[in-house]
Design a protein around this motif. Structure first.
Motif, PDB file in Angstrom:
ATOM      1  N   LEU A 302       0.813  -1.431   0.033  1.00  0.00           N
ATOM      2  CA  LEU A 302       0.130   0.055   0.040  1.00  0.00           C
ATOM      3  C   LEU A 302       0.959   1.335  -0.270  1.00  0.00           C
ATOM      4  CD1 LEU A 302      -2.537  -0.992   2.497  1.00  0.00           C
ATOM      5  CD2 LEU A 302      -2.970  -0.880   0.126  1.00  0.00           C
ATOM      6  N   VAL A 303       0.508   2.340  -0.847  1.00  0.00           N
ATOM      7  CA  VAL A 303       1.211   3.389  -0.964  1.00  0.00           C
ATOM      8  C   VAL A 303       1.359   4.207   0.227  1.00  0.00           C
ATOM      9  CG1 VAL A 303      -0.441   4.835  -1.901  1.00  0.00           C
ATOM     10  CG2 VAL A 303       1.831   5.172  -2.605  1.00  0.00           C
ATOM     11  N   VAL A 382      -2.803  12.653  19.089  1.00  0.00           N
ATOM     12  CA  VAL A 382      -4.165  12.317  18.706  1.00  0.00           C
ATOM     13  C   VAL A 382      -3.903  12.626  17.216  1.00  0.00           C
ATOM     14  CG1 VAL A 382      -6.578  12.583  18.748  1.00  0.00           C
ATOM     15  CG2 VAL A 382      -5.161  12.226  20.983  1.00  0.00           C
ATOM     16  N   SER A 383      -3.451  13.917  16.922  1.00  0.00           N
ATOM     17  CA  SER A 383      -3.761  14.298  15.486  1.00  0.00           C
ATOM     18  C   SER A 383      -2.936  13.607  14.417  1.00  0.00           C
ATOM     19  CB  SER A 383      -3.251  15.815  15.381  1.00  0.00           C
ATOM     20  OG  SER A 383      -4.172  16.788  16.454  1.00  0.00           O
ATOM     21  N   LEU A 384      -1.612  13.343  14.744  1.00  0.00           N
ATOM     22  CA  LEU A 384      -0.754  12.640  13.670  1.00  0.00           C
ATOM     23  C   LEU A 384      -1.304  11.331  13.957  1.00  0.00           C
ATOM     24  CD1 LEU A 384       2.532  13.958  14.809  1.00  0.00           C
ATOM     25  CD2 LEU A 384       1.310  14.434  12.751  1.00  0.00           C
ATOM     26  N   SER A 385      -1.600  10.813  14.883  1.00  0.00           N
ATOM     27  CA  SER A 385      -2.318   9.064  14.716  1.00  0.00           C
ATOM     28  C   SER A 385      -3.454   8.882  13.940  1.00  0.00           C
ATOM     29  CB  SER A 385      -2.579   8.519  16.218  1.00  0.00           C
ATOM     30  OG  SER A 385      -1.583   8.549  17.138  1.00  0.00           O
ATOM     31  N   VAL A 386      -4.514   9.897  14.134  1.00  0.00           N
ATOM     32  CA  VAL A 386      -5.588   9.985  13.214  1.00  0.00           C
ATOM     33  C   VAL A 386      -5.167  10.221  11.784  1.00  0.00           C
ATOM     34  CG1 VAL A 386      -7.651  11.274  12.814  1.00  0.00           C
ATOM     35  CG2 VAL A 386      -7.200  10.645  15.010  1.00  0.00           C
ATOM     36  N   SER A 390      -5.971   7.134   9.389  1.00  0.00           N
ATOM     37  CA  SER A 390      -6.824   7.400   8.504  1.00  0.00           C
ATOM     38  C   SER A 390      -6.300   7.081   6.930  1.00  0.00           C
ATOM     39  CB  SER A 390      -7.421   8.750   8.525  1.00  0.00           C
ATOM     40  OG  SER A 390      -7.857   8.861   9.745  1.00  0.00           O
ATOM     41  N   LEU A 391      -4.997   7.669   6.594  1.00  0.00           N
ATOM     42  CA  LEU A 391      -4.544   7.468   5.359  1.00  0.00           C
ATOM     43  C   LEU A 391      -4.435   6.095   4.916  1.00  0.00           C
ATOM     44  CD1 LEU A 391      -1.784  10.341   5.307  1.00  0.00           C
ATOM     45  CD2 LEU A 391      -4.014  10.262   3.855  1.00  0.00           C
ATOM     46  N   MET A 396      -6.517   1.365   2.049  1.00  0.00           N
ATOM     47  CA  MET A 396      -6.890  -0.211   2.266  1.00  0.00           C
ATOM     48  C   MET A 396      -8.253  -0.196   1.429  1.00  0.00           C
ATOM     49  SD  MET A 396      -6.003  -1.522   5.917  1.00  0.00           S
ATOM     50  CE  MET A 396      -4.425  -2.150   6.370  1.00  0.00           C
ATOM     51  N   ILE A 397      -9.295   0.805   1.829  1.00  0.00           N
ATOM     52  CA  ILE A 397     -10.732   0.833   1.307  1.00  0.00           C
ATOM     53  C   ILE A 397     -10.498   1.055  -0.522  1.00  0.00           C
ATOM     54  CG2 ILE A 397     -12.795   2.135   1.240  1.00  0.00           C
ATOM     55  CD1 ILE A 397     -12.310   2.522   4.266  1.00  0.00           C
TER      56      ILE A 397
END
Length: 532
Positions: A302-303, A382-386, A390-391, A396-397
């Motif tokens: 995955l990129v 939290v911000s960096l984790s999300v 999320s990316l 994946m989707i």
């Protein structure tokens, strides 16, 4: 930022207090992986490739008679289209599946799906033993939707066995450093791994050399010696047929045709091939150009995982610890067998040995990233984790959407779509024809009547006859003019152009892929189809 000691994460402490928590997470991952690998397994990829059909019918023949279609009793190597002699382990593992579900596309591919699910477990166990449970779980998630792993988990290619056997054997070897009794079981698994896929004959010795070189001091303990001797004896006993067949038999015919030693500068070609396999273009951007091995616009990994893959590589190179060095060496070594060939480079199937180690490196990079964020301010953490998680989820989707909603139509040209439909028509009208003739332009056409017609293996073993089916080995128009009687011809779109067509076979792009033409039939003028 990094230390030589692996940090103990909260998840590990939670797992120590409540082991069922880790098991629950792993079960959820495996459930998702199972659904994704079994859903529409018989229709995506579209069509059914001749190699898959040969694998299925060979297994069916052994199941029914104990002999392969060429009348050899329980062979270790299958006769594959009379051009190659691949290892038979996939066939034997497929026996219970085809016994339960019959001979069809779903059952033939199901073995790959099942093995790929088990390889997620073995990769988790190996990674857990190498690093910790959290890295193991992250890697299991990545492997679930890894384009490289996912692609071959839904095709009946025996290569999918290799990631399972290599990760299982490495897990057992690491366990043996604590309990030498595991050496014997590890030796057994290592021996069987040579019966998975041809590249194992190069990769497994390399893997053993790397492992024993890195862990030599841990291995050569006094209490280990007797187990090591017994393990080596067992291992060499198991692998004798493989290397005997490679050097003195027919199991190496295909490699002889593809070898870089047929080129003017083999050493130069090898390093060019290796560099191509290690390129970002292959790993993350375009992947394998063969659309049986990959979907369009998708790398092998995955990129969105690129920054974590690089982050995983940095401490591996920086630390120079045993587990890190092992991982990096195995990742590179996995590309060596494919780099020794000179066709279809870069080749994701022949470099499948590197697959689990690529995902472990990326999984470890995510672990390092999450550990680094522990000391940051809550808002930053939290911000960096999300953002980054999320990316990965979006990627994946996107990949799964492309696979399930686009790949079926795209793959039909690469998986010989239409043969199933043509043979089903021929079977439904079998008594109407004296002969059913398949064009030689259909790649290894002989196997499709055997598979889809489920022809009795006994008759094929004795007479090499497929009943009324025959393959035209000459120009089909010349053969058509010579043949007499009521016959059905299954030909490609450009053959027998000026004759009326009984039935067209279309793919999802509304393109004609096959034509069914009747000869001398009293029904010739009835229900003829015309192209749109």
């Amino acid at each position: 930022m990094f230390s030589k000691e692996m940090p103990i994460c909260k998840l590990d402490r939670l797992a120590t207090r409540n082991p069922q928590f880790i098991n629950l997470l792993l079960c959820i991952i495996l459930f998702i992986a199972s659904f994704l690998r079994i859903y529409k397994l018989d229709t995506i990829p579209g069509g059914f490739f001749c190699d898959e059909a040969a694998t299925g019918y060979n297994t069916y023949s052994i199941l029914k008679t104990g002999y392969d279609p060429y009348n050899r009793f329980l062979p270790l190597f299958m006769n594959h289209h009379n051009i190659d002699y691949p290892e038979a382990l996939y066939n034997y593992l497929s026996l219970p599946v085809i016994y339960l579900f019959g001979l069809n596309i779903f059952s033939t591919r199901l073995t790959s799906a099942i093995i790929s699910i088990f390889s997620i477990i073995t990769t988790y166990l190996f990674t857990k033993e190498l690093f910790n449970k959290k890295v193991g779980l992250i890697t299991a998630i990545l492997l679930t939707v890894s384009p490289w792993h996912f692609q071959f988990s839904r095709i009946a290619f025996r290569a999918i066995l290799l990631p399972f056997f290599t990760t299982l054997s490495l897990y057992l070897l690491l366990k043996s450093l604590k309990n030498p009794r595991y050496f014997i079981l590890g030796g057994l698994v290592l021996g069987l791994s040579l019966y998975t896929y041809s590249v194992s004959r190069v990769f497994i010795p390399l893997m053993l050399i790397i492992f024993f070189t890195i862990y030599i001091k841990d291995i050569l303990q006094k209490e280990n010696i007797k187990y090591i001797i017994l393990t080596l004896f067992l291992f060499f006993l198991i692998i004798i047929p493989v290397y005997y067949s490679s050097f003195f038999g027919k199991a190496n015919i295909r490699f002889g045709e593809l070898s870089i030693f047929n080129t003017p500068y083999p050493l130069k070609q090898f390093f060019l091939n290796l560099r191509t396999h290690l390129s970002f273009n292959f790993l993350f951007i375009k992947g394998d150009a063969n659309l049986r091995h990959n979907i369009p616009l998708s790398g092998q990994i995955l990129v969105a995982v690129i920054p974590f893959f690089l982050l995983g590589l940095y401490p591996i190179i920086k630390w120079k610890s045993k587990q890190s060095l092992l991982l990096l060496c195995l990742f590179i070594a996995g590309f060596i067998p494919s780099s020794l060939t000179n066709e279809g480079i870069p080749h994701s199937l022949r470099s499948i040995s590197s697959l689990p180690f690529a995902e472990i490196i990326a999984g470890y990079g995510i672990f390092v990233f999450l550990e680094y964020l522990k000391d940051r301010k809550r808002l930053i953490r939290v911000s960096l984790s999300v953002i980054f998680i999320s990316l990965i989820i979006v990627d994946m989707i996107f990949y799964l959407s492309a696979y399930f909603f686009m790949y079926e139509a795209i793959s039909q040209d690469w998986f010989q779509y239409g043969l199933k439909e043509a043979i089903e028509y021929a079977e439904g009208n079998y008594d109407r024809y004296d002969n059913i003739v398949l064009s030689s332009k259909i790649h290894y056409a002989y196997i499709f009547p055997l598979f889809f017609g489920r022809l009795d293996p006994v008759n094929y073993q004795k007479y090499k006859s497929a009943g009324k089916y025959m393959v035209c080995d000459e120009n089909v128009e010349t053969f058509y003019n010579k043949l007499r009687g009521n016959n059905l011809f299954i030909v490609t779109e450009k053959e027998l152009q000026n004759l009326p067509v009984k039935k067209y076979i279309y793919n999802m792009k509304n393109k004609i892929v096959l034509k069914l033409i009747e000869q001398g039939s009293p029904f010739l003028k009835e229900f003829l189809e015309y192209p749109p």
